[in-house]
Design a protein around this motif. Structure first.
Motif, PDB file in Angstrom:
ATOM      1  N   SER A 179       0.811  -1.217   0.000  1.00 14.81           N
ATOM      2  CA  SER A 179       0.000   0.000   0.000  1.00 14.81           C
ATOM      3  C   SER A 179       0.844   1.267   0.000  1.00 14.81           C
ATOM      4  O   SER A 179       0.323   2.362  -0.201  1.00 14.81           O
ATOM      5  N   ASP A 180       2.171   1.135   0.235  1.00 14.66           N
ATOM      6  CA  ASP A 180       3.068   2.289   0.195  1.00 14.66           C
ATOM      7  C   ASP A 180       3.584   2.569  -1.207  1.00 14.66           C
ATOM      8  O   ASP A 180       4.212   3.601  -1.431  1.00 14.66           O
ATOM      9  N   ARG A 181       3.338   1.647  -2.136  1.00 15.64           N
ATOM     10  CA  ARG A 181       3.922   1.741  -3.481  1.00 15.64           C
ATOM     11  C   ARG A 181       2.849   2.082  -4.501  1.00 15.64           C
ATOM     12  O   ARG A 181       1.888   1.328  -4.692  1.00 15.64           O
ATOM     13  N   LEU A 182       3.014   3.208  -5.165  1.00 12.95           N
ATOM     14  CA  LEU A 182       2.013   3.638  -6.134  1.00 12.95           C
ATOM     15  C   LEU A 182       1.872   2.635  -7.273  1.00 12.95           C
ATOM     16  O   LEU A 182       0.757   2.363  -7.737  1.00 12.95           O
ATOM     17  N   ASP A 183       2.992   2.059  -7.740  1.00  3.49           N
ATOM     18  CA  ASP A 183       2.901   1.121  -8.859  1.00  3.49           C
ATOM     19  C   ASP A 183       2.060  -0.098  -8.505  1.00  3.49           C
ATOM     20  O   ASP A 183       1.324  -0.635  -9.347  1.00  3.49           O
ATOM     21  N   VAL A 184       2.120  -0.547  -7.242  1.00  6.40           N
ATOM     22  CA  VAL A 184       1.311  -1.682  -6.814  1.00  6.40           C
ATOM     23  C   VAL A 184      -0.165  -1.283  -6.715  1.00  6.40           C
ATOM     24  O   VAL A 184      -1.057  -2.036  -7.105  1.00  6.40           O
ATOM     25  N   VAL A 185      -0.427  -0.087  -6.212  1.00  7.11           N
ATOM     26  CA  VAL A 185      -1.804   0.406  -6.133  1.00  7.11           C
ATOM     27  C   VAL A 185      -2.419   0.473  -7.527  1.00  7.11           C
ATOM     28  O   VAL A 185      -3.575   0.073  -7.742  1.00  7.11           O
ATOM     29  N   LEU A 186      -1.655   0.942  -8.497  1.00  4.88           N
ATOM     30  CA  LEU A 186      -2.166   1.074  -9.860  1.00  4.88           C
ATOM     31  C   LEU A 186      -2.520  -0.269 -10.479  1.00  4.88           C
ATOM     32  O   LEU A 186      -3.381  -0.339 -11.364  1.00  4.88           O
ATOM     33  N   ASP A 187      -1.861  -1.335 -10.033  1.00  5.59           N
ATOM     34  CA  ASP A 187      -2.110  -2.657 -10.607  1.00  5.59           C
ATOM     35  C   ASP A 187      -3.549  -3.127 -10.410  1.00  5.59           C
ATOM     36  O   ASP A 187      -3.998  -4.041 -11.105  1.00  5.59           O
ATOM     37  N   ARG A 188      -4.283  -2.518  -9.491  1.00  3.14           N
ATOM     38  CA  ARG A 188      -5.666  -2.949  -9.239  1.00  3.14           C
ATOM     39  C   ARG A 188      -6.628  -2.451 -10.311  1.00  3.14           C
ATOM     40  O   ARG A 188      -7.764  -2.891 -10.370  1.00  3.14           O
ATOM     41  N   TYR A 189      -6.191  -1.513 -11.142  1.00  3.42           N
ATOM     42  CA  TYR A 189      -7.117  -0.830 -12.034  1.00  3.42           C
ATOM     43  C   TYR A 189      -6.677  -0.941 -13.486  1.00  3.42           C
ATOM     44  O   TYR A 189      -5.495  -1.161 -13.784  1.00  3.42           O
ATOM     45  N   SER A 190      -7.636  -0.756 -14.373  1.00  2.12           N
ATOM     46  CA  SER A 190      -7.348  -0.796 -15.817  1.00  2.12           C
ATOM     47  C   SER A 190      -7.701   0.504 -16.515  1.00  2.12           C
ATOM     48  O   SER A 190      -7.340   0.695 -17.674  1.00  2.12           O
ATOM     49  N   VAL A 191      -8.413   1.400 -15.837  1.00  3.19           N
ATOM     50  CA  VAL A 191      -8.804   2.679 -16.430  1.00  3.19           C
ATOM     51  C   VAL A 191      -8.208   3.808 -15.597  1.00  3.19           C
ATOM     52  O   VAL A 191      -8.308   3.799 -14.366  1.00  3.19           O
ATOM     53  N   PHE A 192      -7.597   4.789 -16.284  1.00  2.97           N
ATOM     54  CA  PHE A 192      -6.941   5.898 -15.596  1.00  2.97           C
ATOM     55  C   PHE A 192      -7.284   7.211 -16.298  1.00  2.97           C
ATOM     56  O   PHE A 192      -7.379   7.269 -17.524  1.00  2.97           O
ATOM     57  N   GLY A 193      -7.482   8.255 -15.507  1.00  2.00           N
ATOM     58  CA  GLY A 193      -7.759   9.576 -16.059  1.00  2.00           C
ATOM     59  C   GLY A 193      -6.977  10.644 -15.321  1.00  2.00           C
ATOM     60  O   GLY A 193      -6.590  10.457 -14.157  1.00  2.00           O
ATOM     61  N   VAL A 194      -6.756  11.775 -15.974  1.00  2.00           N
ATOM     62  CA  VAL A 194      -5.996  12.880 -15.382  1.00  2.00           C
ATOM     63  C   VAL A 194      -6.799  14.170 -15.521  1.00  2.00           C
ATOM     64  O   VAL A 194      -7.368  14.451 -16.574  1.00  2.00           O
TER      65      VAL A 194
END
Length: 370
Positions: A159-174
């Motif tokens: 949970s401290d690593r952003l790359d691991v958190v991102l692995d849960r998702y397939s859609v991203f927006g900015v």
């Protein structure tokens, strides 16, 4: 409507000139007449509101659509035909949603005035009412330390690593940073990048469909966050292990309204206690003051003449920017805090804890005001 948004249940400010001016700009008379019937929690349909206004639903539905989709000043949920509408708090809520889809270069006069009026309302310090040191709402954000400062640490969690958190998702927006845009309008901008508010999962899909987020890839998100950290911005994420969706800001201490709650109003409850905190090695320190200059929270005080330093733990958010600033001197390192509390396991758990704290805090504020 100003009285509605002043409700302590919405973490609202007391009824004041700044709030009235903000509301008068946010809503037209016709819009205010409709949304005055909305509540904070239970949603109401267009048909319900049409009945309350004694007007045909065909006239009310476009008003609600404009407020929920174009202005993003109220919340809407549910499938077409059964959509329910409700009020949002001013912050977090209306402020973020109105500005996140805009651009600093193309802000309309209406949006610029909105930012000015919010800035004046925030400056009243009303948000400090809700965090009196005794009753604090559940912290809704947590800081992820700069990745390079903890990447080899054995106590670092997924949970401290952003790359691991991102692995849960397939859609991203900015979207755009609402705080830095507002401070730029107020003449106090810092010039740091603004296109780095990232949203993930179902939350991102919704924002992309409605046009206030631009779609990006997982690799784009990591690149955006690396660039933000290179500019001294702090990576935040919502304080819940949520499968449905997530959001992450890249914030600076001079503009971020959440961080300024701590530095200007001495109310730290909005942020979860850090997992990692800096440890200082006096033998390596040259007292160059770079760590103190880089700290976005004013949590470090270095006296080059006396060769002393102080770490103000109550202000420290564990971002690790002091370690980056120290560089090859290696006088600062990140170490785990012994009393670290894991993020909430789900949005439901977060909301359960947050609601209890919010109600207690709202009750105290309501009693003080009345």
């Amino acid at each position: 409507m100003a009285e509605k948004l002043a409700s302590p249940l919405l973490t609202g400010p007391p009824l004041c000139e700044e709030l009235v001016a903000f509301v008068q700009h946010l809503f037209t008379e016709e819009e205010a007449s409709v949304v005055r019937h909305l509540g904070q929690f239970a949603g109401r349909s267009a048909a319900d509101l049409a009945k309350a206004e004694h007007r045909p639903v065909e006239e009310i539905a476009p008003i609600l659509e404009r407020l929920a989709v174009s202005k993003r000043a109220i919340a809407a949920g549910g499938p077409p035909g059964t959509t329910k509408y409700r009020l949002m708090p001013i912050m977090p809520g209306i402020f973020e949603m109105v500005l996140i889809g805009e651009s600093p270069d193309t802000l309309s006069p209406w949006h610029r005035r909105f930012a000015e009026l919010f800035h004046a309302l925030y400056a009243t310090g009303y948000i400090g009412e809700y965090q009196d040191g005794q009753t604090r709402p559940s912290p809704f954000v947590r800081v992820l330390s700069v990745g390079s400062t903890i990447e080899a640490h054995p106590m670092a969690l997924p949970s401290d690593r952003l790359d691991v958190v991102l692995d849960r998702y397939s859609v991203f927006g900015v979207g755009q940073c609402q705080c830095r845009m507002t401070m730029e309008v107020a003449g106090r901008g810092c010039g740091k990048p603004v296109s780095n508010c990232t949203v993930m999962g179902e939350f991102a899909a919704h924002g992309i469909r409605q046009g206030w987020l631009r779609p990006v890839s997982r690799a784009n998100v990591l690149e955006i966050k690396r660039e933000a950290e290179a500019h001294g911005l702090v990576t935040w994420i919502m304080n819940a292990e949520a499968a449905k969706g997530q959001a992450s800001c890249s914030c600076c201490g001079c503009c971020c309204h959440a961080m300024r709650i701590v530095t200007e109003f001495n109310a730290p409850g909005v942020m979860a206690p850090a997992h990692f905190l800096p440890r200082f090695d006096g033998a390596r320190c040259t007292y160059c003051c770079q760590c103190a200059r880089q700290c976005p929270m004013g949590a470090l005080a270095v006296d080059a003449r006396q060769r002393t330093y102080r770490h103000l733990r109550a202000r420290c958010i564990g971002c690790g920017l002091c370690v980056v600033a120290c560089g090859d001197h290696r006088a600062v390192a990140m170490e785990p805090a012994p009393d670290y509390a894991l993020p909430y396991r789900s949005w439901f758990a977060f909301q359960l804890h947050a609601t209890a704290g919010m109600v207690k805090s709202a009750w105290k504020v309501w009693r003080r005001r009345t």
